[in-house]
Design a protein around this motif. Structure first.
Motif, PDB file in Angstrom:
ATOM      1  N   THR A   1      65.274 -45.899 -80.872  1.00  0.00           N
ATOM      2  CA  THR A   1      64.980 -44.651 -81.579  1.00  0.00           C
ATOM      3  C   THR A   1      63.557 -44.606 -82.102  1.00  0.00           C
ATOM      4  OG1 THR A   1      65.882 -45.635 -83.604  1.00  0.00           O
ATOM      5  CG2 THR A   1      67.391 -44.330 -82.250  1.00  0.00           C
TER       6      THR A   1
ATOM      7  N   ARG B   1      61.606 -41.412 -82.522  1.00  0.00           N
ATOM      8  CA  ARG B   1      61.976 -40.553 -83.641  1.00  0.00           C
ATOM      9  C   ARG B   1      61.407 -41.051 -84.962  1.00  0.00           C
ATOM     10  NH1 ARG B   1      68.437 -39.969 -82.145  1.00  0.00           N
ATOM     11  NH2 ARG B   1      68.141 -39.092 -80.064  1.00  0.00           N
TER      12      ARG B   1
ATOM     13  N   ALA C   1      62.144 -39.111 -92.675  1.00  0.00           N
ATOM     14  CA  ALA C   1      63.292 -38.388 -92.122  1.00  0.00           C
ATOM     15  C   ALA C   1      64.486 -39.312 -91.954  1.00  0.00           C
ATOM     16  CB  ALA C   1      62.920 -37.755 -90.786  1.00  0.00           C
ATOM     17  N   PHE C   2      64.226 -40.530 -91.488  1.00  0.00           N
ATOM     18  CA  PHE C   2      65.316 -41.494 -91.327  1.00  0.00           C
ATOM     19  C   PHE C   2      65.965 -41.795 -92.670  1.00  0.00           C
ATOM     20  CE2 PHE C   2      66.915 -45.831 -91.457  1.00  0.00           C
ATOM     21  CZ  PHE C   2      67.731 -45.882 -90.329  1.00  0.00           C
TER      22      PHE C   2
ATOM     23  N   ARG D   1      67.974 -38.985 -93.919  1.00  0.00           N
ATOM     24  CA  ARG D   1      69.058 -38.632 -92.997  1.00  0.00           C
ATOM     25  C   ARG D   1      68.924 -37.205 -92.468  1.00  0.00           C
ATOM     26  NH1 ARG D   1      73.081 -42.508 -93.169  1.00  0.00           N
ATOM     27  NH2 ARG D   1      72.967 -43.972 -94.925  1.00  0.00           N
ATOM     28  N   ARG D   2      67.734 -36.884 -91.983  1.00  0.00           N
ATOM     29  CA  ARG D   2      67.497 -35.567 -91.387  1.00  0.00           C
ATOM     30  C   ARG D   2      66.672 -35.750 -90.121  1.00  0.00           C
ATOM     31  NH1 ARG D   2      62.194 -34.496 -92.025  1.00  0.00           N
ATOM     32  NH2 ARG D   2      61.098 -35.325 -93.847  1.00  0.00           N
ATOM     33  N   PRO D   3      66.642 -34.743 -89.236  1.00  0.00           N
ATOM     34  CA  PRO D   3      65.805 -34.840 -88.041  1.00  0.00           C
ATOM     35  C   PRO D   3      64.329 -34.828 -88.431  1.00  0.00           C
ATOM     36  CG  PRO D   3      67.469 -33.122 -87.795  1.00  0.00           C
ATOM     37  CD  PRO D   3      67.464 -33.515 -89.234  1.00  0.00           C
ATOM     38  N   PRO D   4      63.493 -35.613 -87.763  1.00  0.00           N
ATOM     39  CA  PRO D   4      62.064 -35.567 -88.065  1.00  0.00           C
ATOM     40  C   PRO D   4      61.450 -34.270 -87.568  1.00  0.00           C
ATOM     41  CG  PRO D   4      62.458 -36.956 -86.163  1.00  0.00           C
ATOM     42  CD  PRO D   4      63.819 -36.581 -86.701  1.00  0.00           C
ATOM     43  N   ARG D   5      60.393 -33.839 -88.246  1.00  0.00           N
ATOM     44  CA  ARG D   5      59.675 -32.625 -87.843  1.00  0.00           C
ATOM     45  C   ARG D   5      58.237 -33.028 -87.498  1.00  0.00           C
ATOM     46  NH1 ARG D   5      62.815 -31.000 -92.332  1.00  0.00           N
ATOM     47  NH2 ARG D   5      61.059 -31.351 -93.750  1.00  0.00           N
TER      48      ARG D   5
END
Length: 270
Positions: free
Chosen positions: A133, A136, A247-248, A251-255
């Protein structure tokens, strides 16, 4: 032995090295890395140990790689220092003439996957899941991930694994040659024991010489690892790296590609 992060025990010719941080999916911090080096040095010098088995405590994960909270605090100088330590660990694993088997349950992700690549054999429970990952996290798996995985699965498949961040079940990983075998969960211990017994019946000097010879070409990748770490050290502190780690942790998607209305471009990852 060796410490709170890593257990070491020898029984019937097998040295068991266990990452003992199940509360964080056996992610490794600096202390973990140092204890792993110590454990493999012990196994290499121990006349009672003929085979080494590396595993993670609990059923949730073999290892999810480097502790993201630790990595989030890196700057270039700290990154270089940790790189030297990780190279020492790789040399401790690959440098022993004794066969090393990775026994895998649960998640095997990122640096955890790089650990199994450094081992001679990898056997997993069918419920194990493999992934990289790093893309990400604004990171790159240059600690033998980019060097050794293509040798096992081929360049195109390695790029898919390393760049897309997909999850792969153990059976698929075995089919690709990423690992040696996937077995039912309740048969993992017995399967690894069979491999150990077979190896312990073989000539130690033959195993040592064969391992050395097979690894010769891959060992030439060390300059690539050193170069990769030097390059990687410059991304610590970058906007993309901290977006990935933040983001990790949140606990959200990275932007990575947020639009910048003033330029029509992006703030990160142009």
């Amino acid at each position: 032995m060796t410490g709170p992060d890593v257990g070491y025990a020898v029984s019937d010719g097998v040295a068991a090295v266990t990452i003992n941080r199940p509360e964080v999916h056996n992610a490794f911090r600096e202390q973990t890395i140092r204890e792993l080096i110590d454990a493999f040095d012990q196994a290499d010098a121990d006349p009672e140990a003929g085979v080494v088995v590396l595993t993670g405590a609990g059923a949730e994960a073999f290892s999810t790689g480097g502790d993201v909270r630790m990595e989030d605090a890196f700057d270039p100088a700290e990154g270089r220092r940790m790189a030297r330590l990780l190279i020492r660990l790789a040399e401790a694993i690959r440098g022993t003439g004794k066969p090393v088997i990775a026994k895998i349950r649960g998640w095997c992700v990122g640096g955890g996957n790089e650990l199994i690549l450094l081992c001679d054999f990898a056997i997993a429970a069918e419920s194990a899941v493999f992934a990289h990952t790093d893309s990400r996290l604004g990171n790159s798996p240059i600690w033998y991930g980019t060097q050794l995985l293509p040798r096992l699965v081929g360049d195109r498949r390695a790029k898919e694994i390393l760049m897309l961040g997909r999850h792969y079940p153990a059976a698929r990983a075995a089919e690709m040659g990423w690992i040696n075998e996937a077995v039912p969960d309740d048969e993992l211990d017995a399967a690894v024991d069979r491999w150990c017994r077979t190896l312990l019946d073989a000539s130690p000097q033959a195993l040592r010489l064969t391992k050395l010879s097979v690894d010769t070409t891959a060992d030439l990748s060390l300059p690539s690892v050193r170069h990769g770490f030097e390059t990687l050290s410059h991304i610590y502190g970058s906007a993309e790296f901290h977006e990935g780690t933040t983001a990790f942790l949140e606990r959200r998607p990275p932007r990575f590609r947020r639009s910048n209305p003033r330029t029509g471009g992006t703030e990160m990852g142009r």
